[in-house]
Design a protein around this motif. Structure first.
Motif, short mmCIF file in Angstrom:
data_model
loop_
_atom_site.label_atom_id
_atom_site.label_comp_id
_atom_site.label_asym_id
_atom_site.label_seq_id
_atom_site.Cartn_x
_atom_site.Cartn_y
_atom_site.Cartn_z
N PRO A 42 44.49 46.64 52.04
CA PRO A 42 45.22 47.89 52.33
C PRO A 42 46.72 47.71 52.19
O PRO A 42 47.30 46.77 52.73
CB PRO A 42 44.80 48.21 53.77
CG PRO A 42 44.16 46.98 54.29
CD PRO A 42 43.65 46.21 53.15
N GLY A 43 47.35 48.58 51.44
CA GLY A 43 48.79 48.55 51.27
C GLY A 43 49.31 47.47 50.34
O GLY A 43 50.54 47.28 50.24
N LYS A 44 48.42 46.77 49.67
CA LYS A 44 48.84 45.67 48.80
C LYS A 44 48.33 45.89 47.38
O LYS A 44 47.56 46.80 47.11
CB LYS A 44 48.34 44.34 49.35
CG LYS A 44 48.91 43.99 50.71
CD LYS A 44 48.48 42.62 51.16
CE LYS A 44 49.09 42.24 52.50
NZ LYS A 44 48.66 40.88 52.94
N GLY A 45 48.74 45.00 46.49
CA GLY A 45 48.33 45.11 45.10
C GLY A 45 46.99 44.46 44.83
O GLY A 45 46.33 43.94 45.74
N LEU A 46 46.59 44.51 43.58
CA LEU A 46 45.33 43.92 43.17
C LEU A 46 45.41 42.40 43.21
O LEU A 46 46.43 41.81 42.84
CB LEU A 46 44.98 44.39 41.76
CG LEU A 46 44.73 45.89 41.58
CD1 LEU A 46 44.54 46.22 40.10
CD2 LEU A 46 43.52 46.34 42.38
N GLU A 47 44.35 41.77 43.64
CA GLU A 47 44.26 40.31 43.70
C GLU A 47 43.03 39.87 42.92
O GLU A 47 41.90 40.18 43.29
CB GLU A 47 44.16 39.82 45.13
CG GLU A 47 43.99 38.30 45.23
CD GLU A 47 43.68 37.83 46.64
OE1 GLU A 47 43.57 38.66 47.55
OE2 GLU A 47 43.57 36.59 46.83
N TRP A 48 43.25 39.13 41.83
CA TRP A 48 42.14 38.59 41.07
C TRP A 48 41.49 37.47 41.88
O TRP A 48 42.17 36.59 42.42
CB TRP A 48 42.65 38.05 39.74
CG TRP A 48 41.59 37.36 38.94
CD1 TRP A 48 40.59 37.95 38.20
CD2 TRP A 48 41.41 35.95 38.79
NE1 TRP A 48 39.81 36.98 37.61
CE2 TRP A 48 40.29 35.74 37.95
CE3 TRP A 48 42.09 34.83 39.27
CZ2 TRP A 48 39.84 34.47 37.60
CZ3 TRP A 48 41.65 33.57 38.92
CH2 TRP A 48 40.53 33.39 38.10
N ALA A 99 36.78 42.23 31.96
CA ALA A 99 38.14 41.89 31.59
C ALA A 99 38.19 41.15 30.25
O ALA A 99 37.21 40.52 29.83
CB ALA A 99 38.79 41.04 32.68
N TYR A 100 39.39 41.21 29.63
CA TYR A 100 39.62 40.50 28.38
C TYR A 100 40.21 39.12 28.60
O TYR A 100 40.23 38.29 27.68
CB TYR A 100 40.62 41.30 27.51
CG TYR A 100 40.25 42.73 27.27
CD1 TYR A 100 41.06 43.77 27.73
CD2 TYR A 100 39.11 43.07 26.56
CE1 TYR A 100 40.73 45.10 27.50
CE2 TYR A 100 38.77 44.39 26.32
CZ TYR A 100 39.59 45.39 26.79
OH TYR A 100 39.27 46.71 26.56
N THR A 101 40.71 38.87 29.80
CA THR A 101 41.37 37.61 30.11
C THR A 101 40.74 36.97 31.33
O THR A 101 40.10 37.64 32.14
CB THR A 101 42.87 37.85 30.39
OG1 THR A 101 43.00 38.75 31.50
CG2 THR A 101 43.58 38.44 29.18
N ILE A 102 40.96 35.66 31.46
CA ILE A 102 40.39 34.95 32.61
C ILE A 102 40.97 35.50 33.90
O ILE A 102 40.25 35.88 34.83
CB ILE A 102 40.65 33.44 32.53
CG1 ILE A 102 39.92 32.84 31.32
CG2 ILE A 102 40.18 32.76 33.81
CD1 ILE A 102 40.24 31.37 31.10
N VAL A 103 42.30 35.51 33.98
CA VAL A 103 43.00 35.98 35.18
C VAL A 103 43.48 37.41 34.92
O VAL A 103 44.19 37.66 33.95
CB VAL A 103 44.19 35.08 35.52
CG1 VAL A 103 44.92 35.62 36.75
CG2 VAL A 103 43.73 33.65 35.76
N VAL A 104 43.10 38.31 35.78
CA VAL A 104 43.50 39.71 35.63
C VAL A 104 44.76 39.95 36.44
O VAL A 104 44.76 39.83 37.67
CB VAL A 104 42.38 40.65 36.09
CG1 VAL A 104 42.85 42.11 36.04
CG2 VAL A 104 41.14 40.47 35.22
N ARG A 105 45.86 40.25 35.75
CA ARG A 105 47.12 40.56 36.43
C ARG A 105 47.45 42.04 36.33
O ARG A 105 48.35 42.52 37.02
CB ARG A 105 48.24 39.73 35.84
CG ARG A 105 48.07 38.22 36.03
CD ARG A 105 49.27 37.45 35.53
NE ARG A 105 49.15 36.01 35.80
CZ ARG A 105 48.56 35.17 34.97
NH1 ARG A 105 48.04 35.59 33.84
NH2 ARG A 105 48.48 33.88 35.28
N SER A 106 46.74 42.73 35.46
CA SER A 106 47.03 44.13 35.22
C SER A 106 45.75 44.84 34.82
O SER A 106 44.87 44.23 34.21
CB SER A 106 48.07 44.27 34.10
OG SER A 106 48.11 45.59 33.60
#
Length: 123
Positions: A42-48, A99-106
């Motif tokens: 809650p109130g934070k960004g996405l975390e892979w 996803a297209y990448t291992i780590v999702v940042r966006s």
């Protein structure tokens, strides 16, 4: 393509959180993507959190690697997340995504998402 995540909405502290993502319209064993778990407190960004590939290789966020396991049930075209020893800081909306990448940042690195499962960690 559709992803549907599911699992309990309430988990007690120190227990294991278990979620399932059911995929339709694509194959988790033949389509070369990173089948991923992502959460948003809650109130934070996405975390892979981690991902599994079509060959079954797994990747985890270093911050939770020791407590995380991602697996798959190929007969059901599902992949799963287990997060052990949860704390109230684990309260979040949990998503599965392709996803297209291992780590999702966006979100640009993904194309399909589940609807999200609200998980609350509380006694």
């Amino acid at each position: 393509v559709q992803l549907q995540d599911s699992g309990p909405g309430l988990v007690k502290p120190s227990q294991t959180l278990s979620l399932t993502c059911t995929v339709s319209g694509a194959s988790i064993t033949t389509d070369y993507y990173y089948w991923s778990w992502i959460r948003q407190p809650p109130g934070k960004g996405l975390e892979w959190m981690g991902a599994i590939t079509n060959s079954g290789s797994t990747y985890y966020s270093p911050s939770i690697k020791s407590r995380t396991s991602i697996a798959r049930d190929t007969s059901k075209n599902q992949f799963t997340l287990q997060l052990s020893s949860v704390t109230p800081e684990g309260t979040a909306v949990y998503y599965c995504a392709r996803a297209y990448t291992i780590v999702v940042r966006s979100t640009r690195e993904t194309d399909y998402w589940g609807q999200g499962t609200q998980v609350t960690v509380s006694s």
